[in-house]
Motif scaffolding. Structure first.
Motif, PDB file in Angstrom:
ATOM      1  N   ASN A  94      53.301   5.696  31.928  1.00  0.00           N
ATOM      2  CA  ASN A  94      54.730   6.328  32.775  1.00  0.00           C
ATOM      3  C   ASN A  94      55.900   6.384  31.577  1.00  0.00           C
ATOM      4  OD1 ASN A  94      53.920   6.533  35.173  1.00  0.00           O
ATOM      5  ND2 ASN A  94      55.059   4.796  36.159  1.00  0.00           N
ATOM      6  N   PHE A  95      55.697   5.484  30.475  1.00  0.00           N
ATOM      7  CA  PHE A  95      56.865   5.340  29.653  1.00  0.00           C
ATOM      8  C   PHE A  95      56.774   6.613  28.761  1.00  0.00           C
ATOM      9  CE2 PHE A  95      57.009   1.249  31.199  1.00  0.00           C
ATOM     10  CZ  PHE A  95      58.313   0.841  31.122  1.00  0.00           C
ATOM     11  N   SER A  96      55.603   6.818  28.492  1.00  0.00           N
ATOM     12  CA  SER A  96      55.410   8.130  27.552  1.00  0.00           C
ATOM     13  C   SER A  96      55.785   9.417  28.351  1.00  0.00           C
ATOM     14  CB  SER A  96      53.823   8.282  27.150  1.00  0.00           C
ATOM     15  OG  SER A  96      53.233   9.449  26.641  1.00  0.00           O
ATOM     16  N   ASP A  97      55.379   9.582  29.608  1.00  0.00           N
ATOM     17  CA  ASP A  97      55.748  10.638  30.547  1.00  0.00           C
ATOM     18  C   ASP A  97      57.320  10.598  30.510  1.00  0.00           C
ATOM     19  OD1 ASP A  97      53.084  11.136  31.022  1.00  0.00           O
ATOM     20  OD2 ASP A  97      53.299  10.655  33.298  1.00  0.00           O
ATOM     21  N   SER A  98      58.077   9.653  30.626  1.00  0.00           N
ATOM     22  CA  SER A  98      59.513   9.581  30.747  1.00  0.00           C
ATOM     23  C   SER A  98      59.818  10.432  29.484  1.00  0.00           C
ATOM     24  CB  SER A  98      60.179   8.280  31.037  1.00  0.00           C
ATOM     25  OG  SER A  98      59.678   7.864  32.068  1.00  0.00           O
ATOM     26  N   GLU A  99      59.337  10.165  28.565  1.00  0.00           N
ATOM     27  CA  GLU A  99      59.961  10.704  27.348  1.00  0.00           C
ATOM     28  C   GLU A  99      59.847  12.201  27.291  1.00  0.00           C
ATOM     29  OE1 GLU A  99      58.890   7.093  24.276  1.00  0.00           O
ATOM     30  OE2 GLU A  99      57.471   8.629  24.332  1.00  0.00           O
TER      31      GLU A  99
END
Ligand code: SAH
Ligand code: F3S
Length: 482
Positions: free
Chosen positions: A37-42
């Motif tokens: 999720n953190f990677s997707d938000s980037e």
């Protein structure tokens, strides 16, 4: 020890990227749940940077608020609902503000979100982020917007996320999306769709970009990295049979890991998560061959009871799990292993629970993420089994597991006393501003006096003391990595 993330302090933190000149609108984006999720938000922030949005960490001034959500347990969903209440309060001051829900909860609840939570204007599933420019336009024109289509081939391989707001040292690089395993308790196959792998060339390109920007460590990410398989795109399961799959020109996980390790000898490499059923010995051999691949494996076992494992649809027994661990330690004696485990799966007896405690004791994991079973609507377990272990029993079993894990962590960290271990400095220690904090290869946090070192340095640290989770020492010089 609840929601699993690479760095627990990041939960619910807003992401800040370098402002792009000419952009006038303000995006507040925060994430909950897993590293993906953190990677997707980037990725999302990068897509919206081309649509006139700069990021802000001030909710009050946002034109668009996005929350990247997690559905893995009921508690994770409740956290998001609370955040929506907060946005609602802010919207009273700033009525222009639009709210979008991204990620697994968006995918699970779809249009229902718009009815249940009046504050929500936009619902976007994990495979639909490239449609955000259109969805934002819809919302601007006063309509609700929903895209929850799951894809067979979307990997966002062509979007190089901008990451300037992070610490500039560790980065997440996703290599697969979705999951085909259908563990009966798990909502991920429903919310993230079928498994697909990303083109190795686009992975190498992203790592090159990170290396050029000075990043020192990457984590290759996937729900099940060991089942990575690239043969030109699309779904793995489209092959008719194993022979056809074997004959295709392909790159598997061990080969990908080797490609990355060889191409970037100064980049420290981690990967997560490994699934015992897909992890093969060739991965251990690649780990042994390259110094820059960290000797740490996150290997969830979920339960020590074969009967429960079968009902979870895990494709291994407790003995097979132990065999894999022992084989790994033969090849890589210094490797640390961490775990995920669930207590109180439907029908779990005291005997099953004791089997879990036994397996824990046999491996003595470095650390673990321990959960009470949380029934997820629509999963096979929810359809087939009654959530019949009383809450009190779940709580007690969880406490027993957490206590055992804590003593194993203490046992593992103590082994480092008197030894020197290589640490990548990540940040200032939370408890002492005169100390640096970083992790060693085994993924154990190490703190030591700052000296003249700085974040991003690889330092050899002599360990003098420890707690169950942290090593305490002093730097004895730069390591060969610098
Ligand atoms: N392969 C994934 C697993 C995602 S879920 C990964 O990359 O980590 C992370 C962990 O959450 C699982 O390993 C499991 O231990 C736990 N989990 C998943 N569904 C759960 C549920 N319904 N109740 C409790 N824990 C759950
Ligand atoms: Fe979930 Fe099992 Fe996949 S835990 S993410 S279905 S490996």
């Amino acid at each position: 020890m609840e929601e699993k993330v690479i760095d627990e302090t990041k939960q619910g933190q807003s992401l800040i990227l370098e402002a792009k000149e000419g952009n006038t609108r303000k995006l507040f984006i925060e994430s909950f749940g897993c590293a993906m999720n953190f990677s997707d938000s980037e990725i999302v922030a990068s897509i919206l940077a081309n649509e006139g949005f700069n990021t802000t960490n001030n909710l009050e001034e946002a034109d668009l608020v996005l929350v990247n959500t997690c559905s893995i347990r009921d508690k994770a969903e409740q956290t998001v609902r609370k955040r929506l209440e907060k946005y609602n309060a802010v919207k009273r001051i700033n009525p222009r503000m639009k709210v979008g829900v991204l990620g697994c909860m968006a995918e699970r609840l779809k249009e229902k979100f718009l009815e249940e939570e009046k504050i929500v204007d936009m619902v976007v599933g994990p495979d639909a982020y490239k449609d955000l420019p259109n969805l934002v336009r819809e919302v601007d024109e006063g309509r609700d917007a929903v895209n929850v289509l799951l894809s067979k081939d979307e990997t966002y391989g062509d979007i190089s996320p901008v990451r300037i707001g992070t610490n500039g040292i560790n980065a997440l690089v996703s290599i697969t999306r979705g999951c085909d395993n259908m563990c009966t308790f798990c909502v991920v196959p429903f919310t993230r769709g079928r498994e697909r792998s990303r083109d190795p060339q686009s992975i190498l390109k992203e790592v090159l970009d990170l290396a050029e920007k000075g990043y020192k460590e990457i984590t290759l990410l996937g729900q099940n990295v060991d089942s990575y398989l690239w043969y030109g795109g699309g779904l793995k399961k489209d092959f008719k049979n194993a022979t056809e799959m074997a004959q295709a020109t392909s790159t598997n996980f061990a080969q990908l890991l080797e490609m990355v390790a060889q191409a970037f000898p100064k980049m420290r490499i981690r990967f997560s998560t490994s699934n015992p059923q897909d992890m093969t010995e060739d991965v251990f051999h690649v780990m042994a061959k390259y110094n820059n691949i960290c000797n740490h494996v996150h290997l969830p076992f979920q339960s020590g009871s074969d009967r429960i494992l079968k009902e979870m649809n895990r494709q291994h027994t407790a003995a097979e799990y132990l065999d894999l661990v022992n084989r790994m330690w033969e090849i890589l004696p210094n490797t640390s292993i961490s775990q995920d485990v669930i207590v109180g799966f439907p029908g779990e007896t005291e005997e099953d629970h004791r089997a879990t405690l036994k397996l824990l004791d046999e491996v003595k994991f470095i650390f673990g993420y321990m959960y009470k079973y949380s029934e997820r609507p629509g999963t096979m377990a929810a359809r087939k089994f009654e959530d019949d272990v009383p809450e009190e029993t779940k709580k007690r079993r969880l406490t027993e597991i957490v206590d055992a894990q804590r003593s194993h962590s203490a046992y593992r960290t103590q082994q480092f006393i008197g030894k020197t271990t290589e640490v990548l400095i990540e940040k200032e220690s939370k408890k002492n501003e005169d100390q640096w904090s970083g992790r060693n290869e085994q993924s154990i946090v190490v703190v030591f006096p700052k000296g003249n070192y700085k974040p991003g340095d690889f330092v050899n640290v002599k360990i003098n003391a420890c707690t169950s989770a942290t090593l305490i020492g002093e730097a004895v010089g730069y390591s060969e990595y610098n």
